[in-house]
Design an enzyme around this catalytic site. Structure first.
Site, PDB file in Angstrom:
ATOM      1  N   HIS A 190       9.857   4.448 -11.196  1.00 20.86           N
ATOM      2  CA  HIS A 190      10.162   2.244 -11.744  1.00 20.86           C
ATOM      3  C   HIS A 190      11.472   2.356 -12.024  1.00 20.86           C
ATOM      4  CE1 HIS A 190       7.882  -0.995 -11.399  1.00 20.86           C
ATOM      5  NE2 HIS A 190       8.545  -1.709 -12.594  1.00 20.86           N
ATOM      6  N   TYR A 227      -3.198  -4.327  -6.861  1.00 24.44           N
ATOM      7  CA  TYR A 227      -2.743  -4.417  -8.383  1.00 24.44           C
ATOM      8  C   TYR A 227      -4.052  -3.598  -8.906  1.00 24.44           C
ATOM      9  CZ  TYR A 227       1.031  -7.377  -7.050  1.00 24.44           C
ATOM     10  OH  TYR A 227       2.229  -8.026  -6.456  1.00 24.44           O
TER      11      TYR A 227
END
Length: 446
Positions: A190, A227
């Site tokens: 990230h 997800y």
């Protein structure tokens, strides 16, 4: 089907398509339009709503920023589409991933009104980011100070795998393994303050397309499963193969479209009209934005520099440096003009990098010069050239001093990657020809 069976099925479909021969231009245009429609619509709509804590169970890694701001700005959609166009136009090709390329992609798809956030675009995060998973537990991504090393390791690992594939080595991994592992590992890092989900999917598809596979996209009804798999892997030690099998089904869907086009079947879907209308609305907004004349200002110039000019200048310098070995003396020179006054080199760079709303004086010209002196072989040939950007009242012009082939743009238009690549390619080819002719003349005179 298992993950391995799905990979085999995709390879079979690719071979089936190859037997039928290449698509016609019309078929390829239809296919790319469909890919762009699905990829743009679905990837950006995944980022399009302000989310409550309860909704985060269906929006895991990489799909909201840490401040939960919506990302529906038309400039981001436009930038996203430009990146997709580049990937699809290049197609299967040699590939080398780099930190520079990742940061350039991030800068292309992000837009911020806030002056502070503009400085975060295309830069590794400086503040830790986290998310609340679907069980109400906090998941923290890789810390900012660890990002450079982990990105470096990820790129080394991925590029080594790509090299093995392109060299057709026996121990080469399957291309889909490489793309999907990169996607998941990148999400865990990230690296940016926001936009990580979109960049992860872009880079995953870049690897797929470059290695001869079609891109994937995730429809609205498919997101929850996507997800959930990611949450299980990142937070609870779930199996990567379960996510990879799911994503392979999406790749198979894209490959099947090629088979269908070759068979003369339609690849349109019932909801394509709705997507087309939505994209037309976005294009209308973009045209409305473009119709608003933007005048020269320091902030406008700074954004142009950050978004494209910096890349162009960096590529020019990198290309020019490849010819340094031919000369005994090589020099680089940066010159900017502010209110008629010239500022040079480090001072010029400092001025550009620190432009704010309060900066006095208007930057009207930027010049990056290269000087070559005392050629090592052949006929005496000193040479210099300058990449020039002139900032006019309502537009800017980009050209080389020797050729004057000028690109003219309005201030709300960035140089495309294709335009920059062509400029540098033509310059480099002219330099090679100049040296070749010089050596030929020098040899004749001896």
């Amino acid at each position: 089907m298992t993950y391995t069976e799905l990979k085999n099925k995709i390879d079979e479909r690719i071979q089936q398509a190859e037997v039928q021969g290449p698509l016609t231009r019309e078929q390829l245009n239809t296919l790319h339009h469909k890919y762009r429609l699905e990829w743009n619509y679905n990837s950006n709509s995944m980022e399009g709503n302000t989310l409550t804590v309860a909704e985060t169970r269906s929006v895991m890694i990489g799909n909201i920023d840490v401040h939960r701001k919506p990302l529906k700005d038309i400039l981001e959609v436009k930038g996203h589409d430009e990146v997709i166009r580049d990937i699809l136009s290049i197609g299967k090709a040699d590939l080398r991933l780099s930190e520079k390329r990742i940061k350039e992609i991030h800068a292309s798809i992000m837009y911020e009104e806030d002056s502070e956030k503009k400085g975060w675009i295309g830069q590794w995060k400086e503040v830790a980011n986290e998310i609340i998973n679907n069980r109400g537990e906090k998941y923290t991504f890789v810390l900012p100070e660890e990002v450079p090393e982990q990105i470096h390791e990820l790129l080394n690992r991925t590029n080594a795998a790509i090299d093995h594939i392109q060299a057709k080595k026996k121990d080469a991994p399957h291309p889909i393994d490489v793309a999907l592992n990169f996607h998941l590992d990148y999400l865990n890092i990230h690296p940016f303050y926001d936009g990580n989900g979109r960049t992860a999917r872009i880079l995953c598809n870049l690897v797929l397309v470059a290695l001869g596979y079609p891109p994937l996209w995730i429809k609205e009804e498919e997101r929850e499963v996507y997800y959930r798999y990611i949450a299980d892997i990142q937070c609870y030690g779930g199996r990567r193969e379960d996510l990879f099998a799911y994503m392979s089904e999406l790749i198979l869907r894209s490959q099947q479209m090629i088979i269908d086009i070759q068979a003369g079947k339609s690849i349109e879907e019932a909801d394509d009209m709705g997507k087309e209308i939505e994209l037309l609305k976005r294009e209308l907004k973009a045209r409305e934005n473009n119709s608003t004349e933007v005048k020269r200002s320091n902030l406008v110039i700074k954004e142009l520099y950050d978004k494209s000019l910096n890349t162009l200048i960096g590529t020019f310098k990198a290309t020019a440096s490849k010819f340094f070995d031919f000369y005994a003396v090589n020099q680089e020179f940066l010159d900017i003009t502010v209110d008629g006054k010239s500022i040079y080199n480090d001072e010029a760079m400092h001025h550009i990098q620190n432009i704010t709303k309060e900066t006095e004086g208007v930057l009207t010209k930027l010049s990056q010069s290269i000087f070559y002196k005392d050629i090592k072989a052949g006929k005496s040939l000193d040479y210099n050239d300058t990449l020039i950007v002139e900032f006019k009242h309502d537009h800017y012009e980009v050209y080389f001093s020797k050729t004057r082939d000028t690109i003219i743009k309005k201030y709300n238009e960035r140089l495309t990657q294709e335009e920059m690549d062509n400029m540098i390619k033509q310059w480099g080819e002219a330099m090679i020809q100049r040296l070749r002719e010089n050596f030929k003349e020098g040899s004749t005179n001896e």
